[in-house]
Motif scaffolding. Structure first.
Motif, short mmCIF file in Angstrom:
data_model
loop_
_atom_site.label_atom_id
_atom_site.label_comp_id
_atom_site.label_asym_id
_atom_site.label_seq_id
_atom_site.Cartn_x
_atom_site.Cartn_y
_atom_site.Cartn_z
N ILE A 36 -5.59 -12.01 12.63
CA ILE A 36 -5.91 -11.53 11.29
C ILE A 36 -5.05 -10.32 10.98
O ILE A 36 -5.03 -9.35 11.74
N ASP A 37 -4.31 -10.38 9.90
CA ASP A 37 -3.39 -9.31 9.53
C ASP A 37 -3.92 -8.54 8.32
O ASP A 37 -4.47 -9.12 7.39
N GLU A 38 -3.71 -7.22 8.35
CA GLU A 38 -4.05 -6.37 7.22
C GLU A 38 -2.80 -6.20 6.37
O GLU A 38 -1.74 -5.84 6.88
N LYS A 39 -2.90 -6.50 5.07
CA LYS A 39 -1.74 -6.53 4.18
C LYS A 39 -1.69 -5.36 3.21
O LYS A 39 -0.86 -5.37 2.30
N GLY A 40 -2.55 -4.39 3.38
CA GLY A 40 -2.52 -3.24 2.49
C GLY A 40 -3.36 -3.43 1.25
O GLY A 40 -4.16 -4.37 1.14
N GLU A 41 -3.18 -2.55 0.29
CA GLU A 41 -3.97 -2.60 -0.93
C GLU A 41 -3.51 -3.76 -1.81
O GLU A 41 -2.32 -4.06 -1.91
N ALA A 42 -4.48 -4.39 -2.46
CA ALA A 42 -4.18 -5.51 -3.36
C ALA A 42 -5.15 -5.47 -4.52
O ALA A 42 -6.24 -4.90 -4.43
N ALA A 43 -4.76 -6.10 -5.63
CA ALA A 43 -5.62 -6.21 -6.80
C ALA A 43 -5.99 -7.67 -7.01
O ALA A 43 -5.14 -8.55 -6.90
N ASP A 44 -7.27 -7.92 -7.28
CA ASP A 44 -7.64 -9.29 -7.62
C ASP A 44 -7.28 -9.55 -9.08
O ASP A 44 -6.74 -8.67 -9.76
N VAL A 45 -7.55 -10.75 -9.56
CA VAL A 45 -7.08 -11.11 -10.90
C VAL A 45 -7.83 -10.40 -12.02
O VAL A 45 -7.42 -10.43 -13.17
N THR A 46 -8.94 -9.74 -11.69
CA THR A 46 -9.66 -8.97 -12.70
C THR A 46 -9.21 -7.51 -12.71
O THR A 46 -9.68 -6.73 -13.53
N SER A 76 0.83 -1.19 0.00
CA SER A 76 0.00 0.00 0.00
C SER A 76 0.87 1.25 0.00
O SER A 76 1.90 1.30 0.65
N THR A 77 0.44 2.25 -0.76
CA THR A 77 1.19 3.50 -0.81
C THR A 77 0.66 4.52 0.18
O THR A 77 1.18 5.62 0.28
N SER A 78 -0.40 4.16 0.90
CA SER A 78 -0.96 5.05 1.92
C SER A 78 -1.00 4.34 3.25
O SER A 78 -0.95 3.11 3.31
N PRO A 79 -1.07 5.09 4.36
CA PRO A 79 -1.11 4.45 5.67
C PRO A 79 -2.26 3.47 5.76
O PRO A 79 -3.40 3.78 5.42
N ALA A 80 -1.97 2.25 6.18
CA ALA A 80 -2.98 1.20 6.22
C ALA A 80 -3.61 1.11 7.61
O ALA A 80 -2.95 1.32 8.62
N LEU A 81 -4.90 0.81 7.63
CA LEU A 81 -5.56 0.52 8.89
C LEU A 81 -5.11 -0.84 9.38
O LEU A 81 -4.69 -1.70 8.60
N ASP A 82 -5.19 -1.05 10.70
CA ASP A 82 -4.97 -2.40 11.18
C ASP A 82 -6.21 -3.22 10.84
O ASP A 82 -7.26 -2.69 10.47
N ALA A 83 -6.08 -4.54 10.94
CA ALA A 83 -7.16 -5.42 10.49
C ALA A 83 -8.45 -5.16 11.24
O ALA A 83 -9.53 -5.11 10.64
N ARG A 84 -8.37 -4.98 12.54
CA ARG A 84 -9.58 -4.76 13.33
C ARG A 84 -10.29 -3.48 12.90
O ARG A 84 -11.52 -3.47 12.69
N SER A 85 -9.54 -2.41 12.73
CA SER A 85 -10.15 -1.14 12.33
C SER A 85 -10.79 -1.26 10.95
O SER A 85 -11.88 -0.73 10.71
N PHE A 86 -10.10 -1.94 10.05
CA PHE A 86 -10.66 -2.11 8.71
C PHE A 86 -11.96 -2.91 8.76
O PHE A 86 -12.96 -2.57 8.09
N LEU A 87 -11.97 -4.00 9.52
CA LEU A 87 -13.16 -4.85 9.59
C LEU A 87 -14.34 -4.11 10.22
O LEU A 87 -15.49 -4.28 9.81
N LEU A 88 -14.06 -3.29 11.22
CA LEU A 88 -15.14 -2.51 11.84
C LEU A 88 -15.67 -1.46 10.86
O LEU A 88 -16.87 -1.20 10.81
N ALA A 89 -14.76 -0.89 10.08
CA ALA A 89 -15.20 0.07 9.05
C ALA A 89 -16.04 -0.65 7.99
O ALA A 89 -17.05 -0.12 7.51
N ALA A 120 -13.63 -9.01 13.39
CA ALA A 120 -12.79 -7.99 14.01
C ALA A 120 -12.33 -8.41 15.40
O ALA A 120 -11.27 -7.98 15.87
N ASP A 121 -13.13 -9.24 16.06
CA ASP A 121 -12.78 -9.70 17.41
C ASP A 121 -11.88 -10.92 17.39
O ASP A 121 -11.40 -11.35 18.45
N GLN A 122 -11.65 -11.50 16.21
CA GLN A 122 -10.82 -12.70 16.13
C GLN A 122 -9.34 -12.33 16.11
O GLN A 122 -8.93 -11.42 15.38
N PRO A 123 -8.51 -13.01 16.89
CA PRO A 123 -7.07 -12.74 16.86
C PRO A 123 -6.41 -13.34 15.62
O PRO A 123 -6.97 -14.22 14.96
#
Length: 380
Positions: free
Chosen positions: A308-318, A88-101, A303-306
């Motif tokens: 789980i890592d956030e890996k930044g921005e990714a593109a799927d195969v499409t 990711s080229t921008s600051p990434a949320l942690d996994a919990r914050s992303f899942l809650l969002a 989000a409550d599960q331990p």
């Protein structure tokens, strides 16, 4: 005894290969195809591929037993062995914050309805065993057991050793896509459209090794159109969840967790443990017609599960971009997701076996939504 053994050893994938593929057709063409009478067959709806890895490699979802598997990316997409996640080229949320969002986003999405739940999925899976060779060996073993004895305790067979012996020495994958319409009302008939799987290889050297071994057939997919009036399984770990009652699932995360945990407690399977069961159940239900409230609860539960890592921005195969999440179960199998932060939709998920770097399984959810006519895709 040998007949029963033969039945148990023969992977479901050899009975009905699940490398379901499609051809991009106009909605009118699909509708016309479904209007054409066809012979009725017992069509098994593919089970969610993440459960292929629950317990042992041979624990399958109806898509395959991971002994002979099929699937793949679209022709222009990267090979299954090529990582698609990009830093990711921008600051990434942690996994919990992303899942809650994502939970907030899901809760705000409009609720839909219709007579059919439609999905278009492209699947990439590694082929581990050439089906013809496997059947040949199993048939030979059956005949040998028939000659020896009919007693169940007279002989034993190491199935894992046999599969290891027949494992392909090169990386090969199949490419498949399916359009599926699941009927909600009793009496309505659902169906799917699929075409033959396309074989791809991890590298030119792998393709050369395949040719040097005699170019064995790697897929016995049976393409075509199928009609079906059998109620599909939406989540293999939660067999009580159906299209008729999925709208009644809890919208509170704790109540939903209790509901999913009860299924695990009644029939625990595999070595992944409860955490993996909840993760896999969430993936199943994120591709099913859950209500906005239930989808929000799924993300809150995750989000409550331990672990789980956030890996930044990714593109799927499409080429669609999203946020990548990853977790590893107690069985050392890694599960990767790509979620669109704008819509909270699941775009792609991978399953990576312990000790491997390339996915054994990749599923891309190209479209999902409600429609009122068999053979038509959702608008918008």
């Amino acid at each position: 005894m040998s007949d029963q053994l033969f039945s148990q050893l023969k992977p479901k994938a050899l009975d009905e290969m699940t490398a379901e593929a499609y051809q991009r057709r106009r909605d009118g063409d699909l509708a016309q195809a479904f209007a054409t009478p066809v012979s009725r067959v017992a069509w098994r709806v593919p089970r969610m591929p993440l459960f292929l890895i629950t317990g042992t490699v041979a624990a399958g979802l109806g898509i395959a037993a991971a002994l002979v598997v099929s699937g793949g990316v679209q022709p222009a997409a990267p090979k299954p062995g090529v990582a698609v996640a990009q830093p990711s080229t921008s600051p990434a949320l942690d996994a919990r914050s992303f899942l809650l969002a994502a939970a907030e986003t899901a809760a705000g999405e409009p609720a839909g309805s219709g007579r059919y739940w439609y999905t278009r999925q492209t699947t990439a899976q590694r082929v581990n065993v050439a089906p013809d060779e496997y059947i040949k060996r199993i048939t030979s073993l059956k005949m040998e057991l028939d000659r020896r004895s009919q007693k169940a305790d007279s002989t034993t067979l190491d199935k894992e050793a046999l599969l290891k012996e027949l494992e392909l020495p090169y990386d090969a994958y199949t490419t498949s896509t399916t359009d599926t319409w699941r009927a909600v009302r009793k009496g309505d008939t659902g169906g799917s459209v699929r075409r033959a799987a396309k074989i791809t290889f991890g590298s030119p050297a792998d393709e050369a090794a395949w040719k040097a071994s005699g170019s064995p057939i790697l897929s016995r997919d049976r393409p075509g159109m199928r009609k079906d009036d059998i109620e599909p399984v939406l989540s293999i770990g939660n067999p009580g969840i159906t299209l008729e009652n999925i709208a009644d699932l809890p919208t509170d995360k704790e109540a939903l967790k209790r509901r999913l945990t009860a299924s695990y407690d009644s029939a625990p399977a595999g070595g992944g443990g409860l955490a993996t069961h909840l993760w896999q159940s969430a993936v199943d239900l994120l591709t099913a017609p859950t209500t906005p409230g239930t989808r929000a609860a799924l993300y809150q539960m995750l989000a409550d599960q331990p672990g789980i890592d956030e890996k930044g921005e990714a593109a799927d195969v499409t080429g669609r971009t999203g946020t990548a999440l990853s977790t590893t179960g107690a069985d050392d199998v890694r599960y990767d997701l790509i979620i669109d932060p704008r819509t909270a939709e699941l775009l792609q998920y991978d399953v990576v076996l312990a000790g491997k770097t390339a996915p054994t399984l990749r599923v891309v959810i190209e479209q999902a939504g409600w429609t009122d006519r068999l053979g038509e895709r959702p608008r918008g």
